[in-house]
Design an enzyme around this catalytic site. Structure first.
Site, PDB file in Angstrom:
ATOM      1  N   ASP A 167       0.883  -1.160   0.000  1.00  0.00           N
ATOM      2  CA  ASP A 167       0.000   0.000   0.000  1.00  0.00           C
ATOM      3  C   ASP A 167       0.926   1.216   0.000  1.00  0.00           C
ATOM      4  O   ASP A 167       1.567   1.502   0.999  1.00  0.00           O
ATOM      5  CB  ASP A 167      -0.882  -0.013   1.266  1.00  0.00           C
ATOM      6  CG  ASP A 167      -1.652   1.294   1.455  1.00  0.00           C
ATOM      7  OD1 ASP A 167      -1.649   2.146   0.540  1.00  0.00           O
ATOM      8  OD2 ASP A 167      -2.263   1.463   2.527  1.00  0.00           O
TER       9      ASP A 167
ATOM     10  N   GLU B 299      -7.240   0.386  -4.719  1.00  0.00           N
ATOM     11  CA  GLU B 299      -7.305   0.350  -3.251  1.00  0.00           C
ATOM     12  C   GLU B 299      -8.639  -0.199  -2.711  1.00  0.00           C
ATOM     13  O   GLU B 299      -8.625  -1.038  -1.818  1.00  0.00           O
ATOM     14  CB  GLU B 299      -7.010   1.742  -2.675  1.00  0.00           C
ATOM     15  CG  GLU B 299      -5.538   2.074  -2.809  1.00  0.00           C
ATOM     16  CD  GLU B 299      -5.219   3.551  -2.589  1.00  0.00           C
ATOM     17  OE1 GLU B 299      -6.103   4.296  -2.118  1.00  0.00           O
ATOM     18  OE2 GLU B 299      -4.090   3.947  -2.887  1.00  0.00           O
TER      19      GLU B 299
ATOM     20  N   LYS C  40       2.527  11.251  -3.458  1.00  0.00           N
ATOM     21  CA  LYS C  40       1.525  10.562  -4.278  1.00  0.00           C
ATOM     22  C   LYS C  40       0.602  11.554  -4.999  1.00  0.00           C
ATOM     23  O   LYS C  40       0.053  11.234  -6.050  1.00  0.00           O
ATOM     24  CB  LYS C  40       0.704   9.655  -3.366  1.00  0.00           C
ATOM     25  CG  LYS C  40      -0.221   8.694  -4.072  1.00  0.00           C
ATOM     26  CD  LYS C  40      -0.802   7.746  -3.051  1.00  0.00           C
ATOM     27  CE  LYS C  40      -1.854   6.828  -3.625  1.00  0.00           C
ATOM     28  NZ  LYS C  40      -2.342   5.898  -2.581  1.00  0.00           N
TER      29      LYS C  40
ATOM     30  N   ASP D  69     -12.997   5.304   2.467  1.00  0.00           N
ATOM     31  CA  ASP D  69     -11.562   5.401   2.782  1.00  0.00           C
ATOM     32  C   ASP D  69     -11.191   6.847   3.111  1.00  0.00           C
ATOM     33  O   ASP D  69     -11.127   7.693   2.222  1.00  0.00           O
ATOM     34  CB  ASP D  69     -10.745   4.881   1.584  1.00  0.00           C
ATOM     35  CG  ASP D  69      -9.238   4.875   1.857  1.00  0.00           C
ATOM     36  OD1 ASP D  69      -8.798   5.453   2.869  1.00  0.00           O
ATOM     37  OD2 ASP D  69      -8.499   4.294   1.029  1.00  0.00           O
TER      38      ASP D  69
HETATM   39  P1  ADP Z   1      -3.213   7.427   3.588  1.00  0.00           P
HETATM   40  O1  ADP Z   1      -4.154   6.462   3.001  1.00  0.00           O
HETATM   41  O2  ADP Z   1      -3.526   8.847   3.208  1.00  0.00           O
HETATM   42  O3  ADP Z   1      -1.792   7.110   3.367  1.00  0.00           O
HETATM   43  P2  ADP Z   1      -3.833   6.466   6.300  1.00  0.00           P
HETATM   44  O4  ADP Z   1      -4.965   5.616   5.936  1.00  0.00           O
HETATM   45  O5  ADP Z   1      -2.655   5.842   6.895  1.00  0.00           O
HETATM   46  O6  ADP Z   1      -3.384   7.437   5.153  1.00  0.00           O
HETATM   47  O7  ADP Z   1      -4.377   7.560   7.327  1.00  0.00           O
HETATM   48  C1  ADP Z   1      -3.554   8.499   7.904  1.00  0.00           C
HETATM   49  C2  ADP Z   1      -4.393   9.475   8.673  1.00  0.00           C
HETATM   50  O8  ADP Z   1      -5.076   8.779   9.718  1.00  0.00           O
HETATM   51  C3  ADP Z   1      -3.568  10.546   9.339  1.00  0.00           C
HETATM   52  O9  ADP Z   1      -4.173  11.798   9.133  1.00  0.00           O
HETATM   53  C4  ADP Z   1      -3.621  10.147  10.799  1.00  0.00           C
HETATM   54  O10 ADP Z   1      -3.550  11.274  11.651  1.00  0.00           O
HETATM   55  C5  ADP Z   1      -4.975   9.514  10.904  1.00  0.00           C
HETATM   56  N1  ADP Z   1      -5.102   8.624  12.046  1.00  0.00           N
HETATM   57  C6  ADP Z   1      -4.385   7.530  12.338  1.00  0.00           C
HETATM   58  N2  ADP Z   1      -4.753   7.006  13.511  1.00  0.00           N
HETATM   59  C7  ADP Z   1      -5.764   7.794  13.971  1.00  0.00           C
HETATM   60  C8  ADP Z   1      -6.573   7.789  15.154  1.00  0.00           C
HETATM   61  N3  ADP Z   1      -6.412   6.864  16.091  1.00  0.00           N
HETATM   62  N4  ADP Z   1      -7.497   8.761  15.276  1.00  0.00           N
HETATM   63  C9  ADP Z   1      -7.646   9.696  14.324  1.00  0.00           C
HETATM   64  N5  ADP Z   1      -6.922   9.762  13.214  1.00  0.00           N
HETATM   65  C10 ADP Z   1      -5.988   8.814  13.036  1.00  0.00           C
HETATM   66 MG    MG Z   2      -4.675   4.849   2.167  1.00  0.00          MG
END
Ligand code: ADP
Ligand code: MG
Length: 596
Positions: free
Chosen positions: A10, A163, A72, A186
């Protein structure tokens, strides 16, 4: 279980993760600190040093101008598509973008290299192939650029996977009936999308996808940082970059903490070298800040459902992925909108990497049992010498796939080869089904000298294309055999497989006999000729053994018994070893004499 190692990756806007199938289970691989999530951040030092992930993020307060995040957003895009970015963008000569003099592919490849390193050190073996996920809305250029990033990282990208499809795979097909419809919500760090998928015949199709590429957890971090600064009497916008970064990092920490508990204090000691902040915050405060932001995601949901021509009641599941769906207010809003409890069985920030890993396992053959993709219901092959079935693509191979083999001419001066394309499980060509018959022309050549490469290719739609190439002239003959490769009804498949089991012994015997007969037909005239012209080269007892073995082969041929024939051919082969060697020696001597 054996199979080929393919990583599932991912490559996220904010975070990335890598997995592999180990002992039949898809798992995510942790780095040396035990973390399965790697921030998609890259730091480039002045002297060309590169750091990735948490290490890169740690450089941000001191060196914000050299840390690239969310690359990205730029991959496969043209200069001018994006208005703003964390570091200055410059046009590339080809119309693309560069940041810190690197293309987005190069920056992404650093992240992929890091994931490859994590995987290799965990698995203790080399990984050279990967499935990489991209958003469903990515266009060809963005997908191609992602593939290039993989190649730059030394990974052959065997599949670019959507995704939401990956999320649905992680959710589990076993929970879904045929023709299920699922929605994947998502909400990540910087982007949001909602996709509606339909599973049919074990394959997912994205019916509709809507999103906002400027909507994610980052917005909430900013809102919270502003809010915290305001409450402490500070004007956020007047701060320098480094102070902003510190407050944003603290905001993210507080945001995540508030997903688990009711209150948390926003603490930023000397964030600008002078001032400090200490502001108590509650989950309700965060909920209030998040409200308009959540509302925007629901607008996309409405549009996507309309595009897909479906209603919330027609969905079989709602799957939440993306780190921001850990926020209770988000879960609640989604549950209300869809009128059902969303599925929380997956780690929101690991589901996509896990789905990619499952897909990788299927493609690599380490997760054979799962039927996610179309497979070839019956083996595909061609008829070869002696009427044998030569399988090129075995039954149950996932499509798309390709396979090839080299063939030669059976007779001298032959100018074309008849290619019979067959489908079925039987050893003899005549017992299988004929899908096509065509002639492949080639340059006439002595027996066994022509080289014709035959390649079967089945695309994702199940269309079989047969390509035959005369390697001497490079001339191709291409024949497309429409859909036949997978359009076989279940009953017919069962019958064919049943018959192949029933006739397994007879079929095998016939194959052994045919193969031995072909060998015998080649060997006997050669032996006769050798004895006639060079019999005196070997002692009398060896000569007698050769004659006896040849006689036994002739008798076994007449008897039609496969195993005795095979044994006799082997005996003859062995008996003629010395004679063959003597012939070669004499030929060399003669050649030398001619030269002198
Ligand atoms: P992406 O798909 O954009 O790479 P992710 O799915 O990993 O990202 O999500 C990242 C986001 O999730 C960040 O903004 C992070 O702050 C938020 N995040 C991760 N854990 C938590 C949580 N426990 N509560 C709220 N937000 C969270
Ligand atoms: Mg993601």
């Amino acid at each position: 279980m054996t199979g080929e190692l393919i990583l599932g990756i991912d490559l996220g806007t904010t975070n990335s993760a890598v997995g592999a199938v180990e002992s039949g289970f898809p798992i995510l691989l942790a780095d040396a600190d035990g973390r399965r999530i790697t921030p998609s951040a890259v730091w480039y030092g002045d002297a060309g040093q590169v750091e990735v992930g948490r290490k890169a993020l740690r450089r941000r307060p001191a060196d914000p101008g050299r840390v690239i995040t969310s690359v990205k957003r730029l991959i496969g895009r043209r200069y001018g598509d994006e208005e703003s970015f964390c570091v200055p963008m410059k046009p590339a000569p080809d119309g693309g973008i560069t940041v810190l003099d690197r293309s987005p592919e190069e920056v992404s490849s650093e992240i992929l290299k890091e994931l490859k390193r994590i995987a290799e050190s965990r698995l203790e073996r080399e990984a050279s192939k990967a499935v990489i996920t991209v958003p469903a809305y990515f266009n060809d250029a963005q997908r191609a650029a992602t593939k290039r990033a993989g190649e730059l990282a030394g990974l052959e990208v065997v599949r670019i996977l959507s995704e939401p499809t990956a999320a649905a795979l992680a959710y589990g097909l076993d929970k879904l009936e045929e023709r299920s419809r699922v929605a994947v919500y998502d909400l990540g760090g910087g982007t949001f999308d909602l996709s509606v998928l339909e599973m049919q015949d074990g394959v997912f199709q994205v019916l509709a996808t809507r999103g906002d590429t400027r909507l994610g957890g980052d917005d909430l971090d900013l809102a919270l940082a502003r809010h915290g600064a305001e409450r402490g009497g500070i004007d956020f916008d007047s701060l320098d970059d480094s102070a902003k970064v510190r407050l944003l990092e603290e905001a993210e920490r507080v945001k995540c903490a508030l997903s688990d508990r009711g209150e948390e204090t926003f603490r930023a000691p000397f964030f600008d070298g002078v001032h400090s902040l200490e502001v108590p915050l509650t989950a309700a405060d965060l909920g209030k800040l998040a409200k308009p932001w959540i509302a925007r995601t629901l607008t996309c949901c409405r549009q996507a459902l309309a595009d897909a021509g479906t209603e919330t009641s027609a969905l079989d599941a709602v799957i939440l992925v993306g780190g921001s769906t850990r926020i209770p207010a988000v879960r609640q809003a989604v549950a209300e909108f869809f009128g059902r409890e969303p599925d929380l069985s997956q780690h929101p920030d690991e589901a996509i990497a896990l789905g990619a890993t499952i897909q990788a396992g299927v493609l690599g053959g380490t997760l054979r049992k799962m039927v996610l993709l179309d497979v070839t219901p019956l083996s595909l092959g061609v008829e070869t010498f002696g009427g044998l079935m030569n399988v090129l693509i075995p039954r149950n191979t996932t499509i798309p796939c390709k396979a090839g083999e080299m063939f030669t001419n059976a007779a001298a001066g032959q100018a074309s080869m008849r290619l019979r394309v067959l489908q079925g499980e039987r050893e003899m060509a005549r017992d299988n089904w004929e899908l096509g018959l065509f002639d492949v022309p080639f340059e006439p050549a002595p027996k066994g000298q022509a080289r014709v490469g035959v390649q079967f290719r089945i695309d994702e739609n199940g269309i079989l294309e047969v390509l035959a190439r005369d390697t001497t002239t490079g001339r191709d003959t291409v024949v497309e055999i429409r859909s036949a490769a997978i359009d076989v009804d279940d009953e017919a498949v069962e019958r064919m497989v049943g018959e192949s089991v029933e006739h397994a012994f007879d079929d095998m015997a016939e194959r052994i006999f045919t193969e031995a007969r072909l060998k015998a037909e080649e060997l006997l005239p050669a032996v006769d000729q050798a004895l006639a012209t060079a019999g005196e080269l070997v002692p009398a007892d060896e000569r007698a053994e050769i004659e006896a073995a040849a006689a036994e082969v002739r008798k076994a041929l007449a008897d039609g018994q496969p195993n005795p024939l095979k044994a006799a051919v082997q005996r003859l082969d062995k008996a003629t070893e010395a004679l063959a060697a003597a012939l070669v020696e004499r030929a060399m001597e003669q050649a030398l004499e001619r030269r002198m």
